[in-house]
Design an enzyme around this catalytic site. Structure first.
Site, PDB file in Angstrom:
ATOM      1  N   THR A   1     -22.591  13.126  38.725  1.00  0.00           N
ATOM      2  CA  THR A   1     -21.721  12.941  37.561  1.00  0.00           C
ATOM      3  C   THR A   1     -20.590  13.963  37.570  1.00  0.00           C
ATOM      4  OG1 THR A   1     -23.564  12.100  36.272  1.00  0.00           O
ATOM      5  CG2 THR A   1     -21.691  12.969  35.025  1.00  0.00           C
TER       6      THR A   1
ATOM      7  N   GLY B   1     -34.079   6.812  45.053  1.00  0.00           N
ATOM      8  CA  GLY B   1     -35.300   7.517  45.424  1.00  0.00           C
ATOM      9  C   GLY B   1     -36.388   7.255  44.397  1.00  0.00           C
TER      10      GLY B   1
ATOM     11  N   GLY C   1     -30.476  14.628  37.013  1.00  0.00           N
ATOM     12  CA  GLY C   1     -29.453  14.849  35.999  1.00  0.00           C
ATOM     13  C   GLY C   1     -29.666  14.094  34.709  1.00  0.00           C
ATOM     14  N   SER C   2     -28.566  13.609  34.150  1.00  0.00           N
ATOM     15  CA  SER C   2     -28.610  13.014  32.814  1.00  0.00           C
ATOM     16  C   SER C   2     -27.600  11.881  32.703  1.00  0.00           C
ATOM     17  CB  SER C   2     -28.279  14.092  31.770  1.00  0.00           C
ATOM     18  OG  SER C   2     -26.978  14.614  32.015  1.00  0.00           O
TER      19      SER C   2
ATOM     20  N   ALA D   1     -17.859  16.192  18.214  1.00  0.00           N
ATOM     21  CA  ALA D   1     -16.897  17.249  18.564  1.00  0.00           C
ATOM     22  C   ALA D   1     -17.551  18.312  19.430  1.00  0.00           C
ATOM     23  CB  ALA D   1     -16.319  17.877  17.296  1.00  0.00           C
TER      24      ALA D   1
ATOM     25  N   GLY E   1     -16.014  15.613  23.714  1.00  0.00           N
ATOM     26  CA  GLY E   1     -15.084  15.143  22.684  1.00  0.00           C
ATOM     27  C   GLY E   1     -13.818  15.979  22.638  1.00  0.00           C
TER      28      GLY E   1
ATOM     29  N   GLU F   1     -12.601  18.049  25.049  1.00  0.00           N
ATOM     30  CA  GLU F   1     -11.825  18.038  26.292  1.00  0.00           C
ATOM     31  C   GLU F   1     -11.105  16.699  26.477  1.00  0.00           C
ATOM     32  OE1 GLU F   1     -14.186  19.244  29.671  1.00  0.00           O
ATOM     33  OE2 GLU F   1     -14.532  21.241  28.857  1.00  0.00           O
TER      34      GLU F   1
ATOM     35  N   MET G   1     -26.828  21.933  29.546  1.00  0.00           N
ATOM     36  CA  MET G   1     -26.547  20.852  30.511  1.00  0.00           C
ATOM     37  C   MET G   1     -25.226  21.151  31.203  1.00  0.00           C
ATOM     38  SD  MET G   1     -27.878  17.601  28.428  1.00  0.00           S
ATOM     39  CE  MET G   1     -29.114  16.625  29.239  1.00  0.00           C
TER      40      MET G   1
ATOM     41  N   HIS H   1      -2.720  45.961  35.427  1.00  0.00           N
ATOM     42  CA  HIS H   1      -1.756  45.723  34.352  1.00  0.00           C
ATOM     43  C   HIS H   1      -0.494  45.084  34.940  1.00  0.00           C
ATOM     44  CE1 HIS H   1       0.542  46.314  30.699  1.00  0.00           C
ATOM     45  NE2 HIS H   1       1.519  46.820  31.436  1.00  0.00           N
TER      46      HIS H   1
HETATM   47  P1  NAD Z   1     -22.447  17.937  22.927  1.00  0.00           P
HETATM   48  O1  NAD Z   1     -23.892  18.144  22.702  1.00  0.00           O
HETATM   49  O2  NAD Z   1     -21.593  19.039  23.445  1.00  0.00           O
HETATM   50  O3  NAD Z   1     -21.769  17.432  21.552  1.00  0.00           O
HETATM   51  C1  NAD Z   1     -22.221  16.288  20.871  1.00  0.00           C
HETATM   52  C2  NAD Z   1     -21.682  16.300  19.456  1.00  0.00           C
HETATM   53  O4  NAD Z   1     -21.944  15.044  18.827  1.00  0.00           O
HETATM   54  C3  NAD Z   1     -22.313  17.362  18.581  1.00  0.00           C
HETATM   55  O5  NAD Z   1     -21.292  18.121  17.972  1.00  0.00           O
HETATM   56  C4  NAD Z   1     -23.118  16.548  17.575  1.00  0.00           C
HETATM   57  O6  NAD Z   1     -23.245  17.210  16.329  1.00  0.00           O
HETATM   58  C5  NAD Z   1     -22.294  15.284  17.469  1.00  0.00           C
HETATM   59  N1  NAD Z   1     -23.019  14.100  16.931  1.00  0.00           N
HETATM   60  C6  NAD Z   1     -24.278  13.718  17.214  1.00  0.00           C
HETATM   61  N2  NAD Z   1     -24.596  12.589  16.512  1.00  0.00           N
HETATM   62  C7  NAD Z   1     -23.509  12.251  15.762  1.00  0.00           C
HETATM   63  C8  NAD Z   1     -23.198  11.191  14.825  1.00  0.00           C
HETATM   64  N3  NAD Z   1     -24.091  10.238  14.501  1.00  0.00           N
HETATM   65  N4  NAD Z   1     -21.975  11.155  14.247  1.00  0.00           N
HETATM   66  C9  NAD Z   1     -21.061  12.125  14.561  1.00  0.00           C
HETATM   67  N5  NAD Z   1     -21.293  13.146  15.448  1.00  0.00           N
HETATM   68  C10 NAD Z   1     -22.502  13.216  16.043  1.00  0.00           C
HETATM   69  O7  NAD Z   1     -22.381  16.638  23.877  1.00  0.00           O
HETATM   70  P2  NAD Z   1     -21.191  16.016  24.747  1.00  0.00           P
HETATM   71  O8  NAD Z   1     -19.856  16.507  24.306  1.00  0.00           O
HETATM   72  O9  NAD Z   1     -21.461  14.549  24.745  1.00  0.00           O
HETATM   73  O10 NAD Z   1     -21.468  16.607  26.169  1.00  0.00           O
HETATM   74  C11 NAD Z   1     -22.693  16.286  26.844  1.00  0.00           C
HETATM   75  C12 NAD Z   1     -23.126  17.424  27.728  1.00  0.00           C
HETATM   76  O11 NAD Z   1     -22.229  17.548  28.808  1.00  0.00           O
HETATM   77  C13 NAD Z   1     -23.152  18.730  26.976  1.00  0.00           C
HETATM   78  O12 NAD Z   1     -24.471  19.195  26.934  1.00  0.00           O
HETATM   79  C14 NAD Z   1     -22.277  19.657  27.761  1.00  0.00           C
HETATM   80  O13 NAD Z   1     -22.988  20.827  28.081  1.00  0.00           O
HETATM   81  C15 NAD Z   1     -21.917  18.892  29.026  1.00  0.00           C
HETATM   82  N6  NAD Z   1     -20.482  19.064  29.276  1.00  0.00           N
HETATM   83  C16 NAD Z   1     -20.010  20.293  29.612  1.00  0.00           C
HETATM   84  C17 NAD Z   1     -18.659  20.469  29.834  1.00  0.00           C
HETATM   85  C18 NAD Z   1     -18.152  21.825  30.224  1.00  0.00           C
HETATM   86  O14 NAD Z   1     -18.952  22.638  30.683  1.00  0.00           O
HETATM   87  N7  NAD Z   1     -16.881  22.118  30.052  1.00  0.00           N
HETATM   88  C19 NAD Z   1     -17.775  19.430  29.659  1.00  0.00           C
HETATM   89  C20 NAD Z   1     -18.284  18.193  29.312  1.00  0.00           C
HETATM   90  C21 NAD Z   1     -19.643  18.025  29.118  1.00  0.00           C
END
Ligand code: NAD
Length: 461
Positions: free
Chosen positions: A41, A115, A144-145, A181, A185, A187, A314, A440
């Site tokens: 992913t 696998g 993964g996920s 958010a 969301g 990014e 994650m 600096h």
């Molecule tokens: P996240 O867990 O970061 O955010 C999910 C958001 O959705 C939370 O704020 C939550 O409160 C909200 N939510 C849940 N149910 C809801 C509802 N019914 N209505 C409204 N809001 C709701 O998850 P993500 O942004 O989907 O990212 C998934 C994973 O991917 C994360 O665990 C993150 O670590 C990883 N990721 C990391 C990066 C990075 O490292 N820069 C970038 C993208 C994704």
């Protein structure tokens, strides 16, 4: 039957890095993935393409919004979205074929197919040309996920989709509704906002970026609002569906919102479907994450798991650390991951880089701490870059001065946080960081100054 010391299922950042490290350690390694492109992913539809789009969209935005400040006049700025998307695809292609080359160089045997564990020490690879049986002294699950969704949301794989679709919209949406958010969301919302979409973010909690240091996230929230994001906090989404050529998003206690695209970014869930966990008795928890001990061993002898599929942060780099530690433990009996020093980065503008404990976590745990803050507006390099928003915050133990957390909102925070992560990995005090010479003028001086500020000794603020 092909016999291997380690058979790794999944060639994402956790799996492919574990495969290379295991090969370096002299093990006979196989890595299985059913996608033609290695990297999982992260490389195909996650970290890498999103960063390519963040960079391109930022340049597009800056051209019409920041160049004038530098005395650069540009007329007729246009967007060629097809070209932007194909550049992103090229970046992905180059990196995934790089992993192929690394596998060859390190003599990792690659199997293309799905696998499936078939019993102790046995893995089947279901490929296009039939099934191959592998014998495995050790099996490492690194699958993964996948994106989660919500009841009532009708994902159509096009207009109501996940990050995968949002990395390749063929046109800039007029109105994009983002559900959640979190990392994704903020990014991908930023990408399409910069390219001209109206972006409405619906977040269930009363804040954005849950889990991050609250003060830092709240400051980012204000900046994101100024950029044009429309936020509805405390908004629980109950449904989303396509209606004619529009989408309708429903939420509790508010009017439905009509838009032309919906990004569902409400988290991710472990991917274990069809893996044959039951054939050897690999236990999972209530949420489906594979349970492991401190050595990444599952409840089944000779079966290990790392990365998103075991839960925790994650993040690609957390999976990589676990993959390396796991195969080192298998090969040498030694290996560890320092979970207290794993950085997290949100690649918005400004970026957010964070490592260690948040201020709330320290308060909740009753830990006495001292806090040093330094704003980028007092940093010479930030001024020269015209990127003065944000600050560095260092949290250190009140008695020992050991650094417990560092939270950065500001330019290149994702790179700056590396210094804090190294310092914390070495158990540094804030004085250690403060006494180290920093070039600096650099943005990194803001970290030194925040470390000085822990003891009330900041020079420039
Ligand atoms: P996240 O867990 O970061 O955010 C999910 C958001 O959705 C939370 O704020 C939550 O409160 C909200 N939510 C849940 N149910 C809801 C509802 N019914 N209505 C409204 N809001 C709701 O998850 P993500 O942004 O989907 O990212 C998934 C994973 O991917 C994360 O665990 C993150 O670590 C990883 N990721 C990391 C990066 C990075 O490292 N820069 C970038 C993208 C994704």
């Amino acid at each position: 039957m092909n016999q291997h010391d380690v058979v790794i299922i999944g060639a994402g950042p956790g799996g492919y890095v574990a495969a290379i490290r295991a090969a370096q350690l002299g093990l006979n390694v196989a890595c299985i993935d059913d996608n033609e492109m290695l990297g999982g992913t992260c490389l195909r539809v996650g970290c890498i393409p999103s960063k390519a789009m963040l960079e391109s969209s930022e340049l597009f935005y800056e051209t019409s919004h920041s160049f004038a400040e530098h005395g650069i006049e540009v007329q007729g700025v246009g967007l060629d979205l097809d070209r932007m998307l194909s550049r992103k695809n090229q970046v992905v292609k180059a990196l995934t074929s790089g992993i192929n080359a690394l596998f060859k160089k390190n003599k990792v045997t690659r199997y293309k197919g799905r696998g499936r564990i078939d019993g102790p020490g046995r893995v089947l690879v279901q490929g296009d040309d039939g099934t191959v049986e592998l014998g495995a002294r050790n099996i490492l699950i690194a699958t993964g996920s996948v994106s989660s969704s919500l009841p009532g949301i009708e994902l159509d794989g096009d207009r109501i989709g996940t990050s995968t679709e949002a990395l390749s919209y063929p046109q800039v949406p007029k109105h994009l509704v983002v559900i959640g958010a979190g990392y994704i969301g903020m990014e991908l919302g930023s990408v399409w906002l910069r390219l001209g979409a109206k972006v409405t973010v619906l977040e269930y909690l009363d804040r954005i970026l849950p889990g991050m240091d609250r003060e830092t996230a709240d400051e980012a929230f204000k900046l994101f609002k100024k950029q044009g994001f429309e936020f509805h906090l405390g908004a629980r989404v109950t449904g989303a569906r396509v209606q004619g050529d529009q989408c309708v998003v429903e939420r509790e206690g508010g009017e439905p919102i009509t838009c032309d695209r919906v990004l569902v970014s409400v988290g991710r869930k472990p991917l274990t479907d069809g893996l044959g966990l039951e054939t050897v008795g690999v236990a999972t928890d209530k949420r489906g994450f594979i349970q492991v001990d401190g050595r990444f061993a599952t409840s089944a002898a000779g079966v290990y798991a790392i990365g998103d599929v075991i839960g925790g942060m994650m993040l690609a780099h957390k999976a990589q650390e676990e993959g390396i530690a796991c195969v080192e433990l298998i090969a040498t009996g030694h290996g560890h991951v320092n979970y207290d020093a794993i950085p997290g980065v949100v690649y918005t503008n400004p970026e957010i880089g964070t490592v260690g404990k948040t201020e709330e976590a320290l308060k909740d745990a009753g830990v006495e701490y001292r806090k040093g803050v330094f704003p980028f507006r007092a940093n010479g390099r930030a001024r020269a870059l015209a990127q003065v928003e944000g600050k560095v915050k260092v949290l250190a133990d009140a008695k020992t001065d050991r650094v417990l957390g560092v939270h950065i909102l500001g330019p290149r925070a994702g790179d700056l946080i590396a210094e804090a992560a190294v310092a914390m990995d070495y158990g540094a005090s804030s004085e250690d960081i403060a006494r180290a010479c920093h070039a600096h003028p650099t943005l990194a001086e803001a970290l030194k100054e925040a470390a000085l500020a822990v003891d009330g000794r900041s020079i420039h603020f």
